[in-house]
Enzyme design. Sequence first.
Site, PDB file in Angstrom:
ATOM      1  N   THR A  41      -7.569   4.766  -0.625  1.00  0.00           N
ATOM      2  CA  THR A  41      -7.243   3.345   0.065  1.00  0.00           C
ATOM      3  C   THR A  41      -6.589   2.171  -0.738  1.00  0.00           C
ATOM      4  O   THR A  41      -7.372   2.053  -1.846  1.00  0.00           O
ATOM      5  CB  THR A  41      -8.489   3.155   0.996  1.00  0.00           C
ATOM      6  OG1 THR A  41      -9.491   2.584   0.281  1.00  0.00           O
ATOM      7  CG2 THR A  41      -8.874   4.225   1.896  1.00  0.00           C
ATOM      8  N   GLY A  42      -5.975   1.546  -0.156  1.00  0.00           N
ATOM      9  CA  GLY A  42      -5.165   0.355  -0.816  1.00  0.00           C
ATOM     10  C   GLY A  42      -4.367   0.924  -1.839  1.00  0.00           C
ATOM     11  O   GLY A  42      -4.499   0.131  -3.396  1.00  0.00           O
ATOM     12  N   ALA A  43      -3.631   1.887  -1.651  1.00  0.00           N
ATOM     13  CA  ALA A  43      -3.000   2.517  -2.666  1.00  0.00           C
ATOM     14  C   ALA A  43      -1.612   1.668  -2.901  1.00  0.00           C
ATOM     15  O   ALA A  43      -0.804   2.325  -3.912  1.00  0.00           O
ATOM     16  CB  ALA A  43      -2.734   4.121  -2.436  1.00  0.00           C
ATOM     17  N   SER A  44      -1.135   0.803  -2.132  1.00  0.00           N
ATOM     18  CA  SER A  44       0.409   0.455  -2.120  1.00  0.00           C
ATOM     19  C   SER A  44       0.474  -0.701  -3.329  1.00  0.00           C
ATOM     20  O   SER A  44       1.693  -1.086  -3.789  1.00  0.00           O
ATOM     21  CB  SER A  44       0.643  -0.342  -0.815  1.00  0.00           C
ATOM     22  OG  SER A  44      -0.378  -1.315  -0.632  1.00  0.00           O
ATOM     23  N   GLY A  81      -1.347  -2.751  -7.137  1.00  0.00           N
ATOM     24  CA  GLY A  81      -2.731  -3.136  -8.129  1.00  0.00           C
ATOM     25  C   GLY A  81      -3.023  -1.748  -8.630  1.00  0.00           C
ATOM     26  O   GLY A  81      -2.621  -0.649  -8.968  1.00  0.00           O
ATOM     27  N   ILE A  82      -4.501  -1.842  -8.324  1.00  0.00           N
ATOM     28  CA  ILE A  82      -5.366  -0.703  -8.948  1.00  0.00           C
ATOM     29  C   ILE A  82      -5.052   0.709  -8.194  1.00  0.00           C
ATOM     30  O   ILE A  82      -4.876   1.778  -8.942  1.00  0.00           O
ATOM     31  CB  ILE A  82      -6.917  -0.919  -8.822  1.00  0.00           C
ATOM     32  CG1 ILE A  82      -7.412  -2.293  -9.454  1.00  0.00           C
ATOM     33  CG2 ILE A  82      -7.986   0.090  -9.117  1.00  0.00           C
ATOM     34  CD1 ILE A  82      -8.697  -2.728  -9.079  1.00  0.00           C
ATOM     35  N   GLY A  83      -4.950   0.598  -7.065  1.00  0.00           N
ATOM     36  CA  GLY A  83      -4.542   1.812  -6.305  1.00  0.00           C
ATOM     37  C   GLY A  83      -3.435   2.497  -6.652  1.00  0.00           C
ATOM     38  O   GLY A  83      -3.015   3.743  -6.817  1.00  0.00           O
ATOM     39  N   TYR A  98     -17.446 -12.309   1.805  1.00  0.00           N
ATOM     40  CA  TYR A  98     -16.870 -11.563   0.833  1.00  0.00           C
ATOM     41  C   TYR A  98     -17.944 -10.511   0.209  1.00  0.00           C
ATOM     42  O   TYR A  98     -18.068  -9.278   0.383  1.00  0.00           O
ATOM     43  CB  TYR A  98     -15.918 -12.078  -0.153  1.00  0.00           C
ATOM     44  CG  TYR A  98     -15.608 -11.046  -1.375  1.00  0.00           C
ATOM     45  CD1 TYR A  98     -14.868  -9.891  -0.988  1.00  0.00           C
ATOM     46  CD2 TYR A  98     -16.154 -11.024  -2.700  1.00  0.00           C
ATOM     47  CE1 TYR A  98     -14.508  -8.960  -2.103  1.00  0.00           C
ATOM     48  CE2 TYR A  98     -16.033  -9.914  -3.754  1.00  0.00           C
ATOM     49  CZ  TYR A  98     -15.117  -9.227  -3.482  1.00  0.00           C
ATOM     50  OH  TYR A  98     -14.585  -8.329  -4.320  1.00  0.00           O
TER      51      TYR A  98
END
Length: 279
Positions: free
Chosen positions: A34-37, A39-41, A177
């Site tokens: 997830t969050g692959a678009s 930065g880290i992902g 957060y």
Amino acid sequence: MTASTLLERFLFPHQAVSAQALRRAVAGRTVLITGASFGIGEQLARQIGSAGGRLLLVARTASRLEALAEEITAAGGTASVYPCDLNDLAAVAALAERLPAFQPDIVISNAGKSIRRPMMDSLDRFHDITRTNNINFLSPARLILAALPGMVERGGQIVSVSAANVLLPPAPYWAAYQASKTGFDQWLRSAAPELRARGVAVTSIYLPLVRTRMIAPTRFYDGVPAMQPDQAAMRIAASLITRRRAWAPWWLSPVHVLAPALRTPWDAWTDRQQRRALR
């Protein structure tokens, strides 16, 4: 070399990951990120794709996912895209229903939402709480639950990309957060003994500050030492090889041990800072 760069090298020493070892860990296995678009992902997807993992890329931005999948495929890897906003619980439920058919072996919960806002500026922003909990806790939990039966059958792994401050005393302005990240961390750690008994490895990665677009709006961080996204991705990739229970920066363990003793002086200091800010 600047003092800031030297400090970053001291706090975040480089770790190389054996390409052969990573290939043994992920080749032929289906890996959901997830969050692959960004930065880290994004960096992690490239590393796993080049090592032969079959990628399921999840994020909001379809165009970024498609471009990344094309890049990975052109380099000989395998990647499929599944655009999904983790703040949209209906969309997450729809993805969760499809997930067993994709047979993920490894689920890397990397997507995150960060909000730094004073409490008195949040009185009409309850959505700050719902948004951070949806993205940082509820949606990843939903996807993991959907993937678990197959992961038990295949001896899978869950990787939570968490934050170092989960293990530290809470700080002003970060209530929404820190509550959401801590909630998911406690949920997964509570479930971990049950899952390990069934052959599913559970890994928590407690990252320090990482120089990504998520922290860009907080100008305070411009001069603070931070890890680079490719370094963070390398740490996560290493956990797929070792299947260790947790990773944190070397300096976090002693700070975490001292945290209970430091709570009173920390609270006193933060109280003084807040009263000073009101003058």
